[in-house]
Enzyme design. Structure first.
Site, short mmCIF file in Angstrom:
data_model
loop_
_atom_site.label_atom_id
_atom_site.label_comp_id
_atom_site.label_asym_id
_atom_site.label_seq_id
_atom_site.Cartn_x
_atom_site.Cartn_y
_atom_site.Cartn_z
N ARG A 131 0.87 -1.18 0.00
CA ARG A 131 0.00 0.00 0.00
C ARG A 131 0.90 1.23 0.00
NH1 ARG A 131 -2.29 -3.39 4.09
NH2 ARG A 131 -4.38 -4.15 3.56
N LYS A 173 -2.62 -2.02 7.67
CA LYS A 173 -3.85 -1.55 8.30
C LYS A 173 -4.04 -2.21 9.65
CE LYS A 173 -6.64 -0.30 4.26
NZ LYS A 173 -7.91 -0.57 3.54
N HIS A 192 -2.45 2.17 -5.81
CA HIS A 192 -3.25 0.99 -5.50
C HIS A 192 -3.49 0.13 -6.74
CE1 HIS A 192 -4.85 -0.43 -1.73
NE2 HIS A 192 -5.88 -0.97 -2.35
N ARG A 222 -0.82 -2.35 -6.74
CA ARG A 222 -1.12 -3.40 -5.76
C ARG A 222 -2.12 -4.41 -6.35
NH1 ARG A 222 -1.37 -4.67 -0.13
NH2 ARG A 222 -3.48 -5.10 0.64
N HIS A 230 -4.44 -9.20 3.92
CA HIS A 230 -5.89 -9.17 4.13
C HIS A 230 -6.25 -10.03 5.33
CE1 HIS A 230 -6.78 -8.06 -0.35
NE2 HIS A 230 -6.47 -7.02 0.37
N TYR A 284 -9.98 -10.94 -6.48
CA TYR A 284 -8.98 -11.16 -7.51
C TYR A 284 -9.23 -12.43 -8.30
CZ TYR A 284 -6.65 -7.31 -5.27
OH TYR A 284 -6.37 -6.08 -4.75
#
Length: 304
Positions: free
Chosen positions: A147, A178, A247, A250, A273, A282
């Site tokens: 990120r 995150k 992004h 990414r 994630h 994806y």
């Protein structure tokens, strides 16, 4: 029918002062309402909720996008609310009727050729230090799936206060993602080479004592907005036909890796994630790739 709608449009134009484009859109929605009511047939003031549900289903079956259906229903809802204020209808038949949910849009990703072209692009113009820095940024964003916040949070060296760092000897990037969750991702050979080149020049730009790995021309930590601006410029110079942002690299990292490996769990771990359902988007990108291959190669897929 037309009298009620005509008076309502005047109300929207004069009292609500809606823009001409919005008025035109509402006019189309009311024309659709008239056609639906005439086909039933039913008077506009006698329309019931089951009528509206049926018409919404018909619009969906005709291929109207969920967003467009929502706009139509919003116009109808406002019309019947206005009639209700004058006591012309007892209830609003559009209340409680919702448009179908829009499908979650696929993340935009570059093709493999476009991503490689962006990474390999070099410019002879400008400051060679900034060129080395920008090249390293692209390699890490695309090569590691970072990120932009994780990228700019990288420090030159590991330390107790470092948000993230790269261990070149171990070919590993340690980042703070995150939710303040740390993860480690492998760094490829191309990214390590570009990192070594940038480190040779970094101290010429960085202020004394500056800890960050990537610095601006002022010598301080690079910001996410500066990365976005530089990446956009680099993509234009490389001749890419689309707006490129961090992004997107990414997303490209994830979709290309999944296409090659098929290992959804590994991609989840690399992206950081918490839930695999976040990563499953994806798989849709991967299916899109397979569809293109099928359409291009299979005789039964050819369109006349």
């Amino acid at each position: 029918m037309q009298e009620d709608i005509a008076r309502h449009l005047v109300h929207l134009e004069v009292e609500r002062r809606l823009a001409a484009r919005t008025l035109a859109m509402y006019g189309e929605a009311f024309a659709r309402l008239e056609r639906c009511a005439e086909a039933m047939p039913v008077a506009l003031r006698e329309v019931q909720t089951h009528h509206v549900r049926r018409w919404a289903a018909q619009m969906h079956a005709q291929g109207l996008a969920p967003r467009s259906i929502a706009i139509v229903l919003s116009a109808w809802r406002g019309f019947y609310r206005w009639l209700g204020r004058d006591g012309l209808v007892a209830l609003n038949p559009v209340d409680g009727v919702r448009a179908p949910k829009s499908g979650k849009p696929l993340p935009k990703a570059l093709s493999v050729d476009q991503a490689v072209s962006l990474a390999d692009h070099h410019t002879a113009e400008g400051d060679p230090r900034m060129e080395a820095r920008d090249h390293c940024i692209v390699e890490l964003l695309y090569g590691c799936g970072l990120r932009v916040g994780e990228l700019v949070g990288l420090d030159r060296q590991a330390g107790s206060e470092a948000a993230g760092w790269i261990d070149a000897a171990d070919a590993t990037a340690h980042v703070l993602g995150k939710g303040s969750k740390r993860r480690s991702v492998p760094v490829g050979a191309a990214a390590l080479q570009s990192l070594a080149r940038w480190l040779e020049l970094r101290d010429q730009m960085a202020r004394p004592g500056e800890a960050s790995l990537f610095v601006s021309n002022r010598g301080t930590r690079l910001t996410p907005s500066q990365v976005r601006s530089r990446l956009k410029r680099r993509a234009l110079q490389a001749g890419l036909p689309t707006h490129v942002h961090p992004h997107m690299l990414r997303h490209s990292f994830a979709s290309h890796l999944l296409q090659s490996s098929g290992d959804l769990r590994a991609v989840q771990e690399l992206l950081g994630h918490a839930n695999i359902t976040t990563t499953q988007v994806y798989t849709r990108l991967d299916f899109g790739h397979l569809s293109k291959v099928y359409d291009a190669a299979h005789p039964r897929a050819r369109r006349k």
